[in-house]
Design an enzyme around this catalytic site. Sequence first.
Site: not given
Length: 189
Positions: A79, A168, A170
């Site tokens: 991002c 994302h 994560e």
Amino acid sequence: MKIGVLALQGAFAEHEAMLGRLGVEHFQIRQKEDLCVPMEGLIIPGGESTAIGKLMDSLDMMSELRERIGAGLPVFGTCAGMILLAKDVENDSRRFLQLMDICVKRNAYGRQLGSFFTEDEFAGKRIPMTFIRAPYIERAGDGVEVLSAVGGHIVAARERNMLVTSFHPELGEDTTVHSYFIENMVRKA
Ligand SMILES: NC(=O)CC[C@H](N)C(=O)O
């Protein structure tokens, strides 16, 4: 193997948790001296690209990061990390590391309502994707491999030692993208 996680602002703790889950050693990069710790890979998290870029500048880390990544250090930018690595930004005058041959559009899905969740293919495998005021890649150079396209827009790509995602990985449980980075880019570097 040790991965450095740029921990100036944004979602660095979530990347660390993901690396922990994969059993990969990691450490935080908070100041220039931390760049002396030997590392086999680097993660630039999501957050606010302007804020992270300013901190990289004021902490005098920009040129060393540019040099190390330019010399082949495997890097994964999510991002804001994608924006920081991009050579060009379509809708902003600011430029940061300018290493990857992509032109990105910031807040490409709109500023406030631009957060959404979907499932789509990354390198041929269907995975969950969380987008938060995300950029996408508007144009990519010939040396850039597209790994995901959602709704006709490139949202994951690789050029040599550089991997970027608009979303994302994560933030969820799925380890596909981090494993891709570790197995295909860090271990084979
Ligand atoms: N989740 C994110 O990293 C958002 C990126 C942010 N909109 C920026 O332009 O820097």
